[in-house]
Motif scaffolding. Structure first.
Motif, PDB file in Angstrom:
ATOM      1  N   UNK A  41     -47.650-103.943  44.289  1.00 43.58           N
ATOM      2  CA  UNK A  41     -46.635-103.391  45.251  1.00 43.58           C
ATOM      3  C   UNK A  41     -45.931-101.949  45.025  1.00 43.58           C
ATOM      4  N   UNK A  42     -45.961-101.752  43.865  1.00 42.32           N
ATOM      5  CA  UNK A  42     -45.444-100.293  43.632  1.00 42.32           C
ATOM      6  C   UNK A  42     -46.253 -99.258  44.116  1.00 42.32           C
ATOM      7  N   UNK A  43     -47.556 -99.576  44.031  1.00 43.19           N
ATOM      8  CA  UNK A  43     -48.524 -98.526  44.705  1.00 43.19           C
ATOM      9  C   UNK A  43     -48.194 -98.475  46.019  1.00 43.19           C
ATOM     10  N   UNK A  44     -48.174 -99.653  47.125  1.00 41.48           N
ATOM     11  CA  UNK A  44     -48.002 -99.773  48.378  1.00 41.48           C
ATOM     12  C   UNK A  44     -46.922 -99.341  48.655  1.00 41.48           C
ATOM     13  N   UNK A  45     -45.825 -99.489  48.014  1.00 38.95           N
ATOM     14  CA  UNK A  45     -44.403 -98.867  48.389  1.00 38.95           C
ATOM     15  C   UNK A  45     -44.087 -97.656  48.259  1.00 38.95           C
ATOM     16  N   UNK A  46     -44.837 -97.081  47.030  1.00 35.64           N
ATOM     17  CA  UNK A  46     -44.688 -95.289  46.786  1.00 35.64           C
ATOM     18  C   UNK A  46     -45.525 -94.752  48.013  1.00 35.64           C
ATOM     19  N   UNK A  47     -46.662 -95.393  48.576  1.00 34.66           N
ATOM     20  CA  UNK A  47     -47.381 -94.503  49.520  1.00 34.66           C
ATOM     21  C   UNK A  47     -46.494 -94.347  50.752  1.00 34.66           C
ATOM     22  N   UNK A  48     -45.674 -95.595  51.009  1.00 32.84           N
ATOM     23  CA  UNK A  48     -44.894 -95.443  52.134  1.00 32.84           C
ATOM     24  C   UNK A  48     -43.685 -94.599  51.775  1.00 32.84           C
ATOM     25  N   UNK A  99     -38.609 -96.376  47.198  1.00 35.98           N
ATOM     26  CA  UNK A  99     -37.549 -95.539  46.688  1.00 35.98           C
ATOM     27  C   UNK A  99     -37.986 -94.731  45.852  1.00 35.98           C
ATOM     28  N   UNK A 100     -39.046 -94.935  44.993  1.00 38.73           N
ATOM     29  CA  UNK A 100     -39.797 -93.820  43.871  1.00 38.73           C
ATOM     30  C   UNK A 100     -40.400 -92.865  44.801  1.00 38.73           C
ATOM     31  N   UNK A 101     -41.163 -93.240  45.956  1.00 42.71           N
ATOM     32  CA  UNK A 101     -41.657 -92.315  46.405  1.00 42.71           C
ATOM     33  C   UNK A 101     -40.723 -91.417  47.319  1.00 42.71           C
ATOM     34  N   UNK A 102     -39.576 -91.765  47.699  1.00 42.61           N
ATOM     35  CA  UNK A 102     -38.732 -91.106  48.288  1.00 42.61           C
ATOM     36  C   UNK A 102     -38.062 -90.060  47.477  1.00 42.61           C
ATOM     37  N   UNK A 103     -37.933 -90.393  46.360  1.00 43.52           N
ATOM     38  CA  UNK A 103     -37.000 -89.820  45.269  1.00 43.52           C
ATOM     39  C   UNK A 103     -38.066 -88.627  44.970  1.00 43.52           C
ATOM     40  N   UNK A 104     -39.385 -88.588  44.851  1.00 40.34           N
ATOM     41  CA  UNK A 104     -40.307 -87.737  44.495  1.00 40.34           C
ATOM     42  C   UNK A 104     -40.686 -87.934  43.066  1.00 40.34           C
ATOM     43  N   UNK A 105     -40.521 -89.071  42.452  1.00 45.24           N
ATOM     44  CA  UNK A 105     -41.148 -89.467  41.428  1.00 45.24           C
ATOM     45  C   UNK A 105     -42.478 -89.298  41.292  1.00 45.24           C
ATOM     46  N   UNK A 106     -43.127 -88.636  40.173  1.00 49.16           N
ATOM     47  CA  UNK A 106     -44.618 -88.305  40.068  1.00 49.16           C
ATOM     48  C   UNK A 106     -45.396 -89.801  39.859  1.00 49.16           C
ATOM     49  N   UNK A 107     -46.385 -90.011  40.580  1.00 47.81           N
ATOM     50  CA  UNK A 107     -47.110 -91.158  40.170  1.00 47.81           C
ATOM     51  C   UNK A 107     -48.707 -90.899  40.359  1.00 47.81           C
ATOM     52  N   UNK A 108     -49.429 -91.151  39.519  1.00 46.61           N
ATOM     53  CA  UNK A 108     -50.833 -90.564  39.568  1.00 46.61           C
ATOM     54  C   UNK A 108     -51.728 -91.932  39.900  1.00 46.61           C
ATOM     55  N   UNK A 109     -52.644 -91.480  40.872  1.00 46.66           N
ATOM     56  CA  UNK A 109     -53.768 -92.451  41.269  1.00 46.66           C
ATOM     57  C   UNK A 109     -52.916 -93.458  42.310  1.00 46.66           C
ATOM     58  N   UNK A 145     -34.426 -94.948  57.455  1.00 39.99           N
ATOM     59  CA  UNK A 145     -34.094 -96.403  57.419  1.00 39.99           C
ATOM     60  C   UNK A 145     -34.799 -97.230  58.564  1.00 39.99           C
ATOM     61  N   UNK A 146     -35.012 -96.770  59.409  1.00 35.46           N
ATOM     62  CA  UNK A 146     -35.584 -97.513  60.659  1.00 35.46           C
ATOM     63  C   UNK A 146     -37.411 -97.642  60.302  1.00 35.46           C
ATOM     64  N   UNK A 147     -37.636 -96.545  59.598  1.00 36.82           N
ATOM     65  CA  UNK A 147     -39.259 -96.233  58.996  1.00 36.82           C
ATOM     66  C   UNK A 147     -39.268 -97.732  58.096  1.00 36.82           C
ATOM     67  N   UNK A 148     -38.331 -97.542  57.059  1.00 37.34           N
ATOM     68  CA  UNK A 148     -38.435 -98.598  55.928  1.00 37.34           C
ATOM     69  C   UNK A 148     -38.352 -99.938  56.724  1.00 37.34           C
TER      70      UNK A 148
END
Length: 192
Positions: A123-130, A78-88, A141-144
């Motif tokens: 898990x946050x990093x892996x989810x963010x990448x997805x 969800x963080x990745x979908x919402x465009x939240x910035x995450x480094x590394x 929703x199907x991708x998730x």
């Protein structure tokens, strides 16, 4: 268990939207989400490691640790979908492979709560990448659903590997070697 699986499959076949959630080139549906953790070598090793680690811990950790990973991975998505910035992000994923491999090698049984925090962090990093990939897909929703099913399936495979190796002669030592190999690959991914 077999009956539950049959009921699940029957239910999926009766819901057309799930039955047809396969990939059409360029749309990114269920199969695209499913293939990401399976075909992404770094993701695959981390997911297997979570399952193996939880099997080494035993007890309720066998399901609590992987379940924590999946739930927190969704939050990261969800963080990745919402465009939240995450480094590394890629570095975090590579470090997860190293750290999880080392955890298997060390074979020190952590309290389940500590292990849940440990895997949840990665898990946050892996989810963010997805999640970063999802907004560009026609059916997020199907991708998730696909990447959750893929991740859970790999966790289960890791549990099966962990339980199997614990039951065979010198299996604990073989698991430690496997963990060392995974950690070595993680180190290589970090150094790249």
């Amino acid at each position: 268990m077999k009956r539950l699986f049959i009921v699940f499959i029957a239910l999926m076949l009766t819901i057309p939207s799930f039955a047809y959630a396969h990939d059409v080139p360029g749309t990114g549906g269920f199969m695209s989400g499913l293939s990401h953790p399976i075909l992404g070598f770094d993701h695959l090793l981390a997911m297997l490691s979570v399952g193996i680690l939880s099997a080494q811990m035993g007890g309720k950790a066998i399901w609590k640790v992987p379940a924590t990973f999946v739930i927190v991975m969704l939050v990261g998505g969800v963080l990745g979908m919402e465009g939240v910035k995450m480094i590394s992000v890629e570095l975090g994923i590579a470090v997860s492979v190293l750290a999880l491999g080392l955890s298997i090698t060390i074979e020190k049984k952590l309290p389940a709560f500590i292990a849940m925090i440990f895997v949840g962090f990665f898990a946050v990093f892996h989810g963010f990448a997805h999640g970063v990939e999802m907004p560009y897909l026609a059916k997020p929703e199907y991708y998730a659903l696909g990447f959750v099913v893929g991740t859970a399936s790999i966790h289960i495979a890791g549990v099966v590997v962990g339980v199997f190796f614990q039951k065979i002669k010198d299996g604990q030592r073989l698991l430690r070697y496997l963990g060392a190999a995974i950690a070595g690959i993680g180190f290589y991914l970090i150094a790249m």
